[in-house]
Motif scaffolding. Structure first.
Motif, PDB file in Angstrom:
ATOM      1  N   VAL A  23       0.788  -1.262   0.079  1.00  0.00           N
ATOM      2  CA  VAL A  23       0.162   0.106  -0.079  1.00  0.00           C
ATOM      3  C   VAL A  23       0.898   1.210   0.245  1.00  0.00           C
ATOM      4  O   VAL A  23       0.750   2.139  -0.758  1.00  0.00           O
ATOM      5  N   VAL A  24       2.019   1.355   0.843  1.00  0.00           N
ATOM      6  CA  VAL A  24       2.935   2.467   0.949  1.00  0.00           C
ATOM      7  C   VAL A  24       3.702   2.498  -0.482  1.00  0.00           C
ATOM      8  O   VAL A  24       3.704   3.853  -0.808  1.00  0.00           O
ATOM      9  N   GLY A  25       3.991   1.578  -1.024  1.00  0.00           N
ATOM     10  CA  GLY A  25       4.690   1.464  -2.383  1.00  0.00           C
ATOM     11  C   GLY A  25       3.974   2.194  -3.339  1.00  0.00           C
ATOM     12  O   GLY A  25       4.056   2.958  -4.272  1.00  0.00           O
ATOM     13  N   VAL A  26       2.589   1.754  -3.612  1.00  0.00           N
ATOM     14  CA  VAL A  26       1.585   2.133  -4.456  1.00  0.00           C
ATOM     15  C   VAL A  26       1.402   3.669  -4.482  1.00  0.00           C
ATOM     16  O   VAL A  26       1.511   4.348  -5.332  1.00  0.00           O
ATOM     17  N   ALA A  27       1.275   4.047  -3.132  1.00  0.00           N
ATOM     18  CA  ALA A  27       1.127   5.634  -2.686  1.00  0.00           C
ATOM     19  C   ALA A  27       2.275   6.366  -3.205  1.00  0.00           C
ATOM     20  O   ALA A  27       2.178   7.473  -3.714  1.00  0.00           O
ATOM     21  N   ALA A  28       3.500   5.902  -2.681  1.00  0.00           N
ATOM     22  CA  ALA A  28       4.937   6.415  -3.059  1.00  0.00           C
ATOM     23  C   ALA A  28       4.887   6.699  -4.395  1.00  0.00           C
ATOM     24  O   ALA A  28       5.668   7.650  -4.910  1.00  0.00           O
ATOM     25  N   ARG A  29       4.620   5.784  -5.354  1.00  0.00           N
ATOM     26  CA  ARG A  29       4.929   5.900  -6.726  1.00  0.00           C
ATOM     27  C   ARG A  29       4.051   7.128  -7.400  1.00  0.00           C
ATOM     28  O   ARG A  29       4.331   7.708  -8.132  1.00  0.00           O
ATOM     29  N   VAL A  30       2.656   7.107  -6.645  1.00  0.00           N
ATOM     30  CA  VAL A  30       2.117   8.506  -6.953  1.00  0.00           C
ATOM     31  C   VAL A  30       2.674   9.802  -6.612  1.00  0.00           C
ATOM     32  O   VAL A  30       2.761  10.607  -7.254  1.00  0.00           O
ATOM     33  N   LEU A  31       2.916   9.610  -5.490  1.00  0.00           N
ATOM     34  CA  LEU A  31       3.168  10.953  -4.653  1.00  0.00           C
ATOM     35  C   LEU A  31       4.736  11.171  -4.548  1.00  0.00           C
ATOM     36  O   LEU A  31       5.174  12.323  -4.454  1.00  0.00           O
ATOM     37  N   GLY A  32       5.503  10.493  -4.978  1.00  0.00           N
ATOM     38  CA  GLY A  32       7.117  10.501  -4.822  1.00  0.00           C
ATOM     39  C   GLY A  32       7.580  10.666  -3.445  1.00  0.00           C
ATOM     40  O   GLY A  32       8.640  11.173  -3.409  1.00  0.00           O
ATOM     41  N   SER A  33       7.074  10.641  -2.422  1.00  0.00           N
ATOM     42  CA  SER A  33       7.305  10.832  -1.041  1.00  0.00           C
ATOM     43  C   SER A  33       6.875   9.341  -0.232  1.00  0.00           C
ATOM     44  O   SER A  33       5.629   9.228   0.009  1.00  0.00           O
ATOM     45  N   ARG A  34       7.911   9.051   0.385  1.00  0.00           N
ATOM     46  CA  ARG A  34       7.453   7.981   1.419  1.00  0.00           C
ATOM     47  C   ARG A  34       6.652   8.389   2.411  1.00  0.00           C
ATOM     48  O   ARG A  34       5.711   7.773   3.046  1.00  0.00           O
ATOM     49  N   ASP A  35       7.087   9.556   3.137  1.00  0.00           N
ATOM     50  CA  ASP A  35       6.450  10.204   4.263  1.00  0.00           C
ATOM     51  C   ASP A  35       4.870  10.388   3.750  1.00  0.00           C
ATOM     52  O   ASP A  35       3.907   9.924   4.512  1.00  0.00           O
ATOM     53  N   GLU A  36       4.642  10.961   2.509  1.00  0.00           N
ATOM     54  CA  GLU A  36       3.310  11.260   2.318  1.00  0.00           C
ATOM     55  C   GLU A  36       2.566   9.892   2.063  1.00  0.00           C
ATOM     56  O   GLU A  36       1.317   9.761   2.294  1.00  0.00           O
ATOM     57  N   ALA A  37       3.179   8.968   1.249  1.00  0.00           N
ATOM     58  CA  ALA A  37       2.636   7.839   1.040  1.00  0.00           C
ATOM     59  C   ALA A  37       2.286   6.898   2.401  1.00  0.00           C
ATOM     60  O   ALA A  37       1.303   6.260   2.429  1.00  0.00           O
ATOM     61  N   GLU A  38       3.070   7.164   3.453  1.00  0.00           N
ATOM     62  CA  GLU A  38       2.689   6.406   4.761  1.00  0.00           C
ATOM     63  C   GLU A  38       1.422   7.136   5.338  1.00  0.00           C
ATOM     64  O   GLU A  38       0.564   6.444   6.279  1.00  0.00           O
ATOM     65  N   ASP A  39       1.302   8.472   5.210  1.00  0.00           N
ATOM     66  CA  ASP A  39      -0.102   9.200   5.757  1.00  0.00           C
ATOM     67  C   ASP A  39      -1.090   8.790   4.666  1.00  0.00           C
ATOM     68  O   ASP A  39      -2.173   8.433   5.199  1.00  0.00           O
ATOM     69  N   VAL A  40      -0.861   8.508   3.430  1.00  0.00           N
ATOM     70  CA  VAL A  40      -2.055   7.777   2.837  1.00  0.00           C
ATOM     71  C   VAL A  40      -2.474   6.380   3.155  1.00  0.00           C
ATOM     72  O   VAL A  40      -3.615   6.181   3.193  1.00  0.00           O
ATOM     73  N   ALA A  41      -1.356   5.615   3.579  1.00  0.00           N
ATOM     74  CA  ALA A  41      -1.796   4.314   4.090  1.00  0.00           C
ATOM     75  C   ALA A  41      -2.485   4.174   5.291  1.00  0.00           C
ATOM     76  O   ALA A  41      -3.381   3.369   5.363  1.00  0.00           O
ATOM     77  N   GLN A  42      -2.291   5.329   6.153  1.00  0.00           N
ATOM     78  CA  GLN A  42      -2.712   5.364   7.325  1.00  0.00           C
ATOM     79  C   GLN A  42      -4.437   5.691   7.128  1.00  0.00           C
ATOM     80  O   GLN A  42      -5.346   4.797   7.499  1.00  0.00           O
ATOM     81  N   GLU A  43      -4.653   6.432   6.210  1.00  0.00           N
ATOM     82  CA  GLU A  43      -6.047   6.922   5.981  1.00  0.00           C
ATOM     83  C   GLU A  43      -6.604   5.613   5.375  1.00  0.00           C
ATOM     84  O   GLU A  43      -7.886   5.545   5.488  1.00  0.00           O
ATOM     85  N   ALA A  66      -5.399   3.236  -2.259  1.00  0.00           N
ATOM     86  CA  ALA A  66      -4.193   3.985  -1.983  1.00  0.00           C
ATOM     87  C   ALA A  66      -3.750   4.806  -3.351  1.00  0.00           C
ATOM     88  O   ALA A  66      -3.343   5.946  -3.080  1.00  0.00           O
ATOM     89  N   ALA A  67      -4.101   4.081  -4.420  1.00  0.00           N
ATOM     90  CA  ALA A  67      -3.832   4.791  -5.649  1.00  0.00           C
ATOM     91  C   ALA A  67      -4.986   5.982  -5.734  1.00  0.00           C
ATOM     92  O   ALA A  67      -4.514   7.027  -6.172  1.00  0.00           O
ATOM     93  N   HIS A  68      -6.300   5.820  -5.364  1.00  0.00           N
ATOM     94  CA  HIS A  68      -7.185   6.826  -5.298  1.00  0.00           C
ATOM     95  C   HIS A  68      -6.862   7.838  -4.446  1.00  0.00           C
ATOM     96  O   HIS A  68      -6.856   9.174  -4.918  1.00  0.00           O
ATOM     97  N   THR A  69      -6.641   7.531  -3.259  1.00  0.00           N
ATOM     98  CA  THR A  69      -6.245   8.591  -2.420  1.00  0.00           C
ATOM     99  C   THR A  69      -4.899   9.385  -2.594  1.00  0.00           C
ATOM    100  O   THR A  69      -5.039  10.501  -2.422  1.00  0.00           O
ATOM    101  N   ALA A  70      -4.069   8.747  -3.173  1.00  0.00           N
ATOM    102  CA  ALA A  70      -2.887   9.283  -3.682  1.00  0.00           C
ATOM    103  C   ALA A  70      -3.005  10.224  -4.814  1.00  0.00           C
ATOM    104  O   ALA A  70      -2.451  11.404  -4.915  1.00  0.00           O
ATOM    105  N   LEU A  71      -3.848   9.844  -5.833  1.00  0.00           N
ATOM    106  CA  LEU A  71      -4.051  10.687  -6.803  1.00  0.00           C
ATOM    107  C   LEU A  71      -4.986  11.914  -6.498  1.00  0.00           C
ATOM    108  O   LEU A  71      -4.484  12.974  -6.947  1.00  0.00           O
TER     109      LEU A  71
END
Length: 174
Positions: A23-43, A66-71
């Motif tokens: 989940v973090v990996g999917v979000a990180a690919r969209v956002l380019g930031s592991r920190d932001e991706a971890e926030d998305v994963a929590q959500e 995760a992809a929807h939320t990150a986008l």
């Protein structure tokens, strides 16, 4: 292990442990930031915790969420940055980046261009592309998006083509 608190799914912890890295990996690919991706994963996991999604379908559901939320977060960021840039352009007291930071700024700008172009793609194409490039198999992408296995490759190829067109359009309008 003690029972979960009231209102928390009994299967949340094992699903979290199994799916969190993906989940973090999917979000990180969209956002380019592991920190932001971890926030998305929590959500996303909070949403899953309140959902009735069967545990057997959790991984696909979580990756799509995760992809929807990150986008959505990427689109919000793009609008905020546009407002901030407009403000800076109208305020002569504000300066630009330092010359020695030029290369870092160019690299960040290129990554931002790719993420912005991705955010302009049709949602299903963008998610298919992110999921596939996050390491999900065609079967996993098909299950997550409700596509036939045979249409995943076509969807991903169309998404890649649309992304290239968006990037070329951006480059020609600069």
């Amino acid at each position: 292990m003690p029972p979960p608190p009231p209102g928390v799914r009994a299967d949340l912890e094992p699903v979290f442990r199994a799916s969190y890295p993906r989940v973090v990996g999917v979000a990180a690919r969209v956002l380019g930031s592991r920190d932001e991706a971890e926030d998305v994963a929590q959500e996303v996991f909070l949403s899953f915790g309140r959902s009735t999604v069967p545990a057997g379908e959790a991984d696909g559901w979580l990756c799509v969420a995760a992809a929807h939320t990150a986008l959505n977060q990427q689109r919000t960021r793009r609008r905020r940055v546009a407002r901030e840039v407009a403000h800076v352009r109208t305020d002569p007291a504000r300066g630009g980046a330092a010359p020695d930071a030029a290369e870092a700024v160019l690299a960040r700008e290129e990554r931002r261009r790719v993420r912005d172009a991705l955010a302009r793609l049709p949602r299903k194409q963008a998610i298919a592309l992110v999921l596939r490039h996050s390491g999900l198999s065609y079967a996993e992408v098909a299950a997550a998006l409700g596509l036939s296995l045979g249409s995943v490759g076509t969807t991903v190829r169309r998404a890649e083509s649309a992304l290239r067109k968006e990037l070329n359009h951006d480059a020609s309008s600069d």
